[in-house]
Motif scaffolding. Structure first.
Motif, PDB file in Angstrom:
ATOM      1  N   THR A 173      11.073  -0.595   6.272  1.00 29.30           N
ATOM      2  CA  THR A 173      10.235   0.239   7.204  1.00 29.30           C
ATOM      3  C   THR A 173       9.128   0.022   5.384  1.00 29.30           C
ATOM      4  O   THR A 173       8.885   0.188   4.696  1.00 29.30           O
ATOM      5  CB  THR A 173      11.040   1.945   6.678  1.00 29.30           C
ATOM      6  N   PRO A 174       8.043   1.377   6.382  1.00 28.75           N
ATOM      7  CA  PRO A 174       7.067   1.035   5.151  1.00 28.75           C
ATOM      8  C   PRO A 174       7.085   1.782   4.383  1.00 28.75           C
ATOM      9  O   PRO A 174       7.135   1.209   2.592  1.00 28.75           O
ATOM     10  CB  PRO A 174       5.675   1.167   6.278  1.00 28.75           C
ATOM     11  N   ILE A 175       7.131   2.595   4.075  1.00 25.66           N
ATOM     12  CA  ILE A 175       7.992   4.009   3.184  1.00 25.66           C
ATOM     13  C   ILE A 175       8.799   3.267   1.682  1.00 25.66           C
ATOM     14  O   ILE A 175       8.475   3.461   0.725  1.00 25.66           O
ATOM     15  CB  ILE A 175       7.948   5.029   3.689  1.00 25.66           C
ATOM     16  N   GLU A 176       9.788   2.568   2.578  1.00 24.49           N
ATOM     17  CA  GLU A 176      10.263   1.735   1.548  1.00 24.49           C
ATOM     18  C   GLU A 176       9.989   0.596   0.720  1.00 24.49           C
ATOM     19  O   GLU A 176       9.695   0.399  -0.716  1.00 24.49           O
ATOM     20  CB  GLU A 176      11.748   1.198   2.381  1.00 24.49           C
ATOM     21  N   VAL A 177       8.817  -0.393   1.338  1.00 28.08           N
ATOM     22  CA  VAL A 177       8.035  -0.912   0.594  1.00 28.08           C
ATOM     23  C   VAL A 177       7.083  -0.593   0.400  1.00 28.08           C
ATOM     24  O   VAL A 177       6.768  -1.455  -1.108  1.00 28.08           O
ATOM     25  CB  VAL A 177       7.190  -2.286   1.900  1.00 28.08           C
ATOM     26  N   GLN A 178       6.466   0.480   0.288  1.00 29.38           N
ATOM     27  CA  GLN A 178       5.717   0.987  -0.862  1.00 29.38           C
ATOM     28  C   GLN A 178       6.374   1.642  -1.877  1.00 29.38           C
ATOM     29  O   GLN A 178       5.620   0.887  -2.985  1.00 29.38           O
ATOM     30  CB  GLN A 178       4.919   2.402  -0.407  1.00 29.38           C
ATOM     31  N   HIS A 179       7.274   2.094  -1.300  1.00 18.67           N
ATOM     32  CA  HIS A 179       8.400   2.327  -2.508  1.00 18.67           C
ATOM     33  C   HIS A 179       8.695   1.609  -4.266  1.00 18.67           C
ATOM     34  O   HIS A 179       8.230   1.642  -5.085  1.00 18.67           O
ATOM     35  CB  HIS A 179       9.439   3.310  -2.259  1.00 18.67           C
ATOM     36  N   LEU A 180       8.744   0.551  -3.562  1.00 24.49           N
ATOM     37  CA  LEU A 180       9.685  -0.967  -4.112  1.00 24.49           C
ATOM     38  C   LEU A 180       8.156  -1.422  -4.820  1.00 24.49           C
ATOM     39  O   LEU A 180       8.284  -2.081  -5.754  1.00 24.49           O
ATOM     40  CB  LEU A 180      10.179  -2.187  -3.376  1.00 24.49           C
ATOM     41  N   ALA A 181       6.615  -1.896  -3.933  1.00 28.68           N
ATOM     42  CA  ALA A 181       5.572  -1.986  -4.816  1.00 28.68           C
ATOM     43  C   ALA A 181       5.457  -1.442  -5.709  1.00 28.68           C
ATOM     44  O   ALA A 181       4.427  -1.966  -6.628  1.00 28.68           O
ATOM     45  CB  ALA A 181       4.692  -1.839  -3.773  1.00 28.68           C
ATOM     46  N   ASP A 182       5.264   0.126  -5.492  1.00 27.48           N
ATOM     47  CA  ASP A 182       4.750   0.691  -6.700  1.00 27.48           C
ATOM     48  C   ASP A 182       5.667   0.525  -8.249  1.00 27.48           C
ATOM     49  O   ASP A 182       5.473   0.779  -8.705  1.00 27.48           O
ATOM     50  CB  ASP A 182       5.263   2.530  -5.929  1.00 27.48           C
ATOM     51  N   ALA A 183       7.562   0.496  -8.029  1.00 25.36           N
ATOM     52  CA  ALA A 183       7.704   0.438  -8.643  1.00 25.36           C
ATOM     53  C   ALA A 183       7.294  -0.764 -10.086  1.00 25.36           C
ATOM     54  O   ALA A 183       7.579  -0.949 -11.001  1.00 25.36           O
ATOM     55  CB  ALA A 183       9.762   0.313  -8.685  1.00 25.36           C
ATOM     56  N   GLN A 184       7.216  -2.126  -8.900  1.00 24.18           N
ATOM     57  CA  GLN A 184       6.646  -3.325  -9.157  1.00 24.18           C
ATOM     58  C   GLN A 184       5.997  -3.319 -10.260  1.00 24.18           C
ATOM     59  O   GLN A 184       5.702  -3.774 -11.076  1.00 24.18           O
ATOM     60  CB  GLN A 184       7.155  -4.191  -8.357  1.00 24.18           C
ATOM     61  N   GLN A 185       4.764  -2.548  -9.516  1.00 24.85           N
ATOM     62  CA  GLN A 185       3.513  -2.333 -10.235  1.00 24.85           C
ATOM     63  C   GLN A 185       3.825  -1.237 -11.538  1.00 24.85           C
ATOM     64  O   GLN A 185       2.547  -1.819 -12.206  1.00 24.85           O
ATOM     65  CB  GLN A 185       2.391  -1.595  -8.978  1.00 24.85           C
ATOM     66  N   ALA A 186       4.129  -0.500 -11.100  1.00 21.27           N
ATOM     67  CA  ALA A 186       4.904   0.417 -12.483  1.00 21.27           C
ATOM     68  C   ALA A 186       5.308  -0.841 -14.048  1.00 21.27           C
ATOM     69  O   ALA A 186       4.745  -0.515 -14.797  1.00 21.27           O
ATOM     70  CB  ALA A 186       5.323   1.420 -12.404  1.00 21.27           C
ATOM     71  N   GLY A 187       5.977  -1.316 -13.245  1.00 19.30           N
ATOM     72  CA  GLY A 187       6.415  -2.530 -14.239  1.00 19.30           C
ATOM     73  C   GLY A 187       5.552  -3.307 -14.777  1.00 19.30           C
ATOM     74  O   GLY A 187       6.235  -4.277 -15.259  1.00 19.30           O
ATOM     75  N   ASP A 188       4.588  -4.242 -14.063  1.00 13.86           N
ATOM     76  CA  ASP A 188       4.256  -5.392 -13.830  1.00 13.86           C
ATOM     77  C   ASP A 188       4.747  -6.026 -13.372  1.00 13.86           C
ATOM     78  O   ASP A 188       4.636  -7.609 -14.342  1.00 13.86           O
ATOM     79  CB  ASP A 188       3.686  -5.397 -15.202  1.00 13.86           C
ATOM     80  N   TRP A 189       5.132  -6.552 -13.011  1.00 13.51           N
ATOM     81  CA  TRP A 189       7.114  -7.132 -12.582  1.00 13.51           C
ATOM     82  C   TRP A 189       6.414  -7.670 -11.572  1.00 13.51           C
ATOM     83  O   TRP A 189       5.368  -7.881 -11.553  1.00 13.51           O
ATOM     84  CB  TRP A 189       8.230  -6.644 -11.739  1.00 13.51           C
ATOM     85  N   VAL A 190       6.945  -9.535 -12.661  1.00 12.44           N
ATOM     86  CA  VAL A 190       6.136 -11.005 -11.413  1.00 12.44           C
ATOM     87  C   VAL A 190       7.296 -10.795 -10.455  1.00 12.44           C
ATOM     88  O   VAL A 190       8.523 -11.156 -10.752  1.00 12.44           O
ATOM     89  CB  VAL A 190       6.128 -12.495 -12.035  1.00 12.44           C
ATOM     90  N   ASP A 191       6.791 -11.427  -8.885  1.00 18.28           N
ATOM     91  CA  ASP A 191       8.488 -11.492  -8.281  1.00 18.28           C
ATOM     92  C   ASP A 191       8.588 -12.946  -8.841  1.00 18.28           C
ATOM     93  O   ASP A 191       7.417 -14.019  -7.848  1.00 18.28           O
ATOM     94  CB  ASP A 191       7.948 -11.064  -6.424  1.00 18.28           C
TER      95      ASP A 191
END
Length: 262
Positions: A173-191
């Motif tokens: 769902t878009p809200i889950e995808v956004q929450h994951l993206a926020d966590a990823q961006q906060a740590g500057d994580w690379v997939d």
């Protein structure tokens, strides 16, 4: 010295001990991160793992559900854990390699079947877990770190078998995808997986509910390997071992691999 790392939701390490041994024997990752171990730490069956060279373990466990473990041929030390969203679940553990690299093993809540926190407590817990991850990374930005695990979200359109059909299904769902993206961006994580395999459909999970998972191929990429930018360029060789999903009495997840030249 390069090392190969794998992450796998095993769906009971005691029930599927033979499958863990098979993976260790046939594919021999230097570090194997397991989720959903469903076992107290003291009951994880270590004898065969140790016999195959996995003499180091850092883990957090619970009876019957959750549980995360890092099994390693390389020396590791316990780097702690975090109870994201204060759920009281064994869903995170970290280990430090001798070169200082920290490996985080995470098991994000699945979130139940209804993508509405007002109707489904589990969905709210999932969003809160991801929000707490985001805030933790903002407060203490990780360096020389790898994060792996069953994150229970397939973020990209080509991480699911049918993007439009799954927009209202938990895990895409878009809200889950956004929450994951926020966590990823906060740590500057690379997939790392998508760094190595940037295009095309890619799955690591196929439901038990499908009578013929292989031919139906209604998969989702729920399992991930991330790295911080200071070491992400050292990653290569990413792959998902789809065939493992077809082993006898399998987990519904397939292992995800990557190699790091560190």
């Amino acid at each position: 010295m390069p090392f190969t790392l794998a992450t796998w939701n095993i769906n009971s390490v005691r029930l599927r001990e033979a499958l863990v041994v098979k993976l260790m024997t046939e594919h021999a990752p230097d570090i194997l991160c397991l989720q959903e171990c469903k076992s107290p730490v003291e009951n994880i069956p270590l004898d065969q793992f140790r016999a195959l060279g996995y003499s180091h373990m850092v883990a957090r466990g619970q009876k019957g559900y959750n549980g995360v473990a890092i099994l390693s041929k390389l020396p590791i030390t316990d780097a702690g854990d975090r109870d994201y969203a204060k759920l009281g679940h064994a869903r995170h553990v970290a280990a430090r390699l001798e070169n200082g690299v920290v490996i985080h093993n995470c098991y994000v809540p699945a979130g139940g079947d209804i993508p509405d926190r007002a109707e489904n407590v589990k969905f709210g817990q999932k969003l809160d877990f991801l929000t707490d991850m985001r805030d933790a990374f903002r407060a203490d930005r990780p360096e020389r770190s790898i994060l792996v695990g069953d994150l229970n979200i397939a973020p990209r359109e080509d991480d699911v078998w049918n993007h439009k059909a799954l927009l209202k299904i938990v895990s895409h769902t878009p809200i889950e995808v956004q929450h994951l993206a926020d966590a990823q961006q906060a740590g500057d994580w690379v997939d790392v997986t998508r760094q190595d395999i940037p295009q095309g459909l890619l799955y690591s999970w196929w439901s038990y509910r499908s009578p013929d998972w292989d031919s139906a191929d209604k998969g989702r990429r729920l399992d991930h390997i991330w790295a911080t930018p200071d070491i992400s360029s050292a990653a290569h060789g990413s792959r998902i071992l789809r065939d493992v999903r077809g082993w006898d009495q399998p987990s519904d997840h397939a292992p995800v691999f990557a190699t790091f030249d560190l």
